[in-house]
Design an enzyme around this catalytic site. Structure first.
Site, PDB file in Angstrom:
ATOM      1  N   GLN A  77      -6.454   8.791   4.305  1.00  0.00           N
ATOM      2  CA  GLN A  77      -5.338   8.725   5.262  1.00  0.00           C
ATOM      3  C   GLN A  77      -4.017   8.403   4.583  1.00  0.00           C
ATOM      4  OE1 GLN A  77      -7.013   6.340   8.954  1.00  0.00           O
ATOM      5  NE2 GLN A  77      -8.204   5.929   7.123  1.00  0.00           N
ATOM      6  N   THR A 109       4.757   2.075   6.311  1.00  0.00           N
ATOM      7  CA  THR A 109       3.344   1.716   6.377  1.00  0.00           C
ATOM      8  C   THR A 109       2.629   2.750   7.237  1.00  0.00           C
ATOM      9  OG1 THR A 109       1.644   0.232   7.264  1.00  0.00           O
ATOM     10  CG2 THR A 109       3.817  -0.006   8.215  1.00  0.00           C
ATOM     11  N   ARG A 131     -24.024   8.564  13.481  1.00  0.00           N
ATOM     12  CA  ARG A 131     -23.558   8.753  12.105  1.00  0.00           C
ATOM     13  C   ARG A 131     -22.158   8.147  11.997  1.00  0.00           C
ATOM     14  NH1 ARG A 131     -28.150   9.877  11.615  1.00  0.00           N
ATOM     15  NH2 ARG A 131     -29.095  11.708  10.621  1.00  0.00           N
ATOM     16  N   ARG A 166      -4.937  -2.502  10.171  1.00  0.00           N
ATOM     17  CA  ARG A 166      -5.413  -3.856   9.943  1.00  0.00           C
ATOM     18  C   ARG A 166      -5.225  -4.744  11.180  1.00  0.00           C
ATOM     19  NH1 ARG A 166      -4.661  -5.742   4.087  1.00  0.00           N
ATOM     20  NH2 ARG A 166      -2.534  -5.015   4.284  1.00  0.00           N
ATOM     21  N   GLU A 222       5.533  -5.189   5.873  1.00  0.00           N
ATOM     22  CA  GLU A 222       5.846  -6.578   6.226  1.00  0.00           C
ATOM     23  C   GLU A 222       5.861  -7.515   5.013  1.00  0.00           C
ATOM     24  OE1 GLU A 222       1.257  -7.378   7.780  1.00  0.00           O
ATOM     25  OE2 GLU A 222       2.829  -8.763   8.342  1.00  0.00           O
ATOM     26  N   GLY A 245       0.842  -1.203   0.000  1.00  0.00           N
ATOM     27  CA  GLY A 245       0.000   0.000   0.000  1.00  0.00           C
ATOM     28  C   GLY A 245       0.871   1.245   0.000  1.00  0.00           C
ATOM     29  N   ARG A 288     -25.190  14.154  18.391  1.00  0.00           N
ATOM     30  CA  ARG A 288     -25.057  12.833  17.776  1.00  0.00           C
ATOM     31  C   ARG A 288     -23.833  12.078  18.285  1.00  0.00           C
ATOM     32  NH1 ARG A 288     -26.312  14.845  11.632  1.00  0.00           N
ATOM     33  NH2 ARG A 288     -28.552  14.441  11.726  1.00  0.00           N
ATOM     34  N   ASP A 321       0.250   2.068   8.960  1.00  0.00           N
ATOM     35  CA  ASP A 321      -0.235   1.356  10.160  1.00  0.00           C
ATOM     36  C   ASP A 321       0.758   1.397  11.325  1.00  0.00           C
ATOM     37  OD1 ASP A 321      -2.397   0.749   8.631  1.00  0.00           O
ATOM     38  OD2 ASP A 321      -1.997  -1.398   8.463  1.00  0.00           O
TER      39      ASP A 321
HETATM   40  O1  F6P Z   1      -1.229  -1.571   5.121  1.00  0.00           O
HETATM   41  C1  F6P Z   1      -1.672  -0.295   4.952  1.00  0.00           C
HETATM   42  C2  F6P Z   1      -3.155  -0.283   4.658  1.00  0.00           C
HETATM   43  O2  F6P Z   1      -3.536   1.044   4.331  1.00  0.00           O
HETATM   44  C3  F6P Z   1      -4.045  -0.821   5.769  1.00  0.00           C
HETATM   45  O3  F6P Z   1      -4.288   0.109   6.783  1.00  0.00           O
HETATM   46  C4  F6P Z   1      -5.278  -1.215   5.006  1.00  0.00           C
HETATM   47  O4  F6P Z   1      -5.988  -2.223   5.656  1.00  0.00           O
HETATM   48  C5  F6P Z   1      -4.703  -1.732   3.725  1.00  0.00           C
HETATM   49  O5  F6P Z   1      -3.476  -1.092   3.537  1.00  0.00           O
HETATM   50  C6  F6P Z   1      -5.573  -1.499   2.513  1.00  0.00           C
HETATM   51  O6  F6P Z   1      -4.987  -2.140   1.429  1.00  0.00           O
HETATM   52  P1  F6P Z   1      -5.346  -1.933  -0.109  1.00  0.00           P
HETATM   53  O7  F6P Z   1      -4.514  -0.795  -0.600  1.00  0.00           O
HETATM   54  O8  F6P Z   1      -4.917  -3.212  -0.745  1.00  0.00           O
HETATM   55  O9  F6P Z   1      -6.809  -1.666  -0.205  1.00  0.00           O
END
Ligand code: F6P
Length: 348
Positions: free
Chosen positions: A280, A127, A272, A173, A104, A10, A164, A129
């Protein structure tokens, strides 16, 4: 030397800053020729997926999100004769070293190719994440946290105006780093993460308690990888589709909606949902990420010239140091529970 560079997995803000740093230092300090490999590992499986990177190609990209080399989640170990084809292509192109920028999955492949096929590769961890072991931070994470924090700030005012509960779903993930840091910075009233199974009754009680003391709105931040508790609709991970990618990951997303329904059912409050998703990951990196990515890129090209193959650059106590890339095959880095405990003080 002839050095290749690829970006896999990603995308995240800061990838271009790494590429720029590798190219600038490679050419000006070491007299290298730098070859960009397109679309991650895919670019080494097929012919014609490379382009030479000179100073001009990397000029003006420091602040740009995404990656000029493009990215993919291609897993060479899932392709016919993948590792052998990579070895042949590396030889054909004449690479003396390769910089693999990834998380990873991409670095896991890099490590395997180093061990099993003597690929001369060094790694750069990225990443949003922030869950890679061996480094205190990955670049891309700070940008994601800032985007999510701004979103929470904005959602506060509209939640307050309408009394709300707004559920904000963020990425993450296996680890809830973005949820915890953005939730803490944005003053979330509840943060739900994969590392901490939650009880829906307790979540609703905290919201009710807050509303009883006169706060008529709440912000609940949830990481996409959090699991719905047993006995609730959807129970377990909420996925967008059943199909897995080449590394066996399902595409998560949607827990925000399931959670909001449960909260409405149990509290009666209007709810909502906002799913931040790829916002992000897109766009311009923060100064922190530009600097970290630049430091990583410079350290990676130095590591190549020191012959540090099979290692990756990492941030430890604010110093960039090399570390055995084997670390990426270990358990992912989950949220620091002390940090979660601080955020928890402000729940409800
Ligand atoms: O690993 C980074 C990430 O943005 C995660 O937060 C998310 O679950 C995943 O990639 C989404 O992956 P893709 O780009 O394959 O939709």
């Amino acid at each position: 030397m002839k050095i290749g560079i690829l970006t896999g997995g990603g995308d995240c803000p800061g990838l271009n800053a790494v590429i720029r740093a590798v190219v600038r230092k490679g050419i000006t300090t070491y007299g290298d020729q730098v070859i960009g490999i397109l679309e991650g590992w895919k670019g080494l499986l097929y012919d014609g997926m490379t382009e030479e990177l000179n100073i001009d190609e990397v000029s003006g990209i420091l602040h740009r999100g995404g990656t000029i080399l493009k990215s993919s989640r291609t897993n060479p170990y899932k392709e016919k004769d993948g590792p052998e084809r990579i070895k042949e292509n590396v030889k054909r192109i004449g690479l003396d070293g390769l910089v693999a920028v990834g998380g990873e999955d991409t670095l896991g492949v890099a490590y395997r190719l180093f061990k099993e096929h003597e690929l001369k590769v060094v790694g750069v961890p990225k990443t949003i994440d922030n869950d890679l072991p061996g480094t205190d931070y990955t670049f891309g994470f700070d940008t994601a946290v800032n985007i999510a924090t701004e979103a929470i700030d904005r959602l506060h005012t509209t939640a307050e105006s309408h009394n709300r509960v707004i559920v904000v779903e963020v990425m993450g993930r296996h680890a809830g780093w973005i949820a915890v840091e953005a939730g803490l910075a944005g003053g979330a009233d509840m943060i739900l993460i994969p590392e901490r199974p939650f009880d829906i009754e307790e979540v609703c009680e905290a919201i009710l308690k807050r509303h009883k003391r006169g706060r008529d709105f709440s912000i609940v931040v949830v990481a996409e990888g959090a699991k719905m508790p047993e006995g609730t609709e959807g129970e377990g991970y909420i996925a967008q589709e059943k199909e897995v990618d080449a590394f066996g990951h399902i595409r998560l997303g949607g827990i925000g909606h399931v959670l909001a329904k449960e909260i409405k059912k149990r509290t009666g409050f209007q709810t909502r949902v906002t799913i931040l998703g790829y916002l992000q990951r897109g766009g311009t990196p923060t100064a922190f990420d530009r600097i970290l990515a630049t430091r990583f890129g410079i350290a990676a090209i130095d590591l190549i010239h020191q012959g540090g193959f099979g290692q990756m650059v990492s941030l430890r106590a604010n110093r960039v140091v090399p570390i055995d890339m084997k670390v990426v095959t270990q358990k992912i880095r989950t949220v620091d529970i002390d940090l979660y405990n601080i955020a928890e003080v402000f729940f409800g």
